[in-house]
Design an enzyme around this catalytic site. Sequence first.
Site, PDB file in Angstrom:
ATOM      1  N   SER A 173      39.142 -11.852   2.479  1.00 47.83           N
ATOM      2  CA  SER A 173      39.173 -12.798   1.371  1.00 47.83           C
ATOM      3  C   SER A 173      38.128 -13.893   1.519  1.00 47.83           C
ATOM      4  CB  SER A 173      40.572 -13.391   1.217  1.00 47.83           C
ATOM      5  OG  SER A 173      40.915 -14.183   2.338  1.00 47.83           O
ATOM      6  N   LYS A 215      45.764 -21.978   1.468  1.00 53.75           N
ATOM      7  CA  LYS A 215      44.345 -22.020   1.826  1.00 53.75           C
ATOM      8  C   LYS A 215      43.704 -23.332   1.381  1.00 53.75           C
ATOM      9  CE  LYS A 215      43.913 -17.074   2.052  1.00 53.75           C
ATOM     10  NZ  LYS A 215      43.390 -15.841   1.512  1.00 53.75           N
TER      11      LYS A 215
END
Length: 95
Positions: free
Chosen positions: A1, A46
Amino acid sequence: SGGLVFSLGLVELLTEIDLMQGRHVAGTGTIDTRGIVGPIGGINEKILSAKKAGAIIFFAPVENAEEIANVPEGIKVITVATLAQAVSYLERTRA
């Protein structure tokens, strides 16, 4: 990612563009060969981790936009659909 941020780093290394301008930039998202940014899981965690690490700009996939909540003060979340959009944002803004 980490494809988007990795790609931003490559653009900065392989061109004369100073994209970061001394800014602490973070982000997430998969990236394909056409520069399209794909969605990921755990977006809010995140963003929080990036803030704790000192980031002031966080790039997130546009497909994750509806999931983003409770953005901490001091970090700006920018949703993008392509690598070109992220590069353009960094070129247009100043530290």
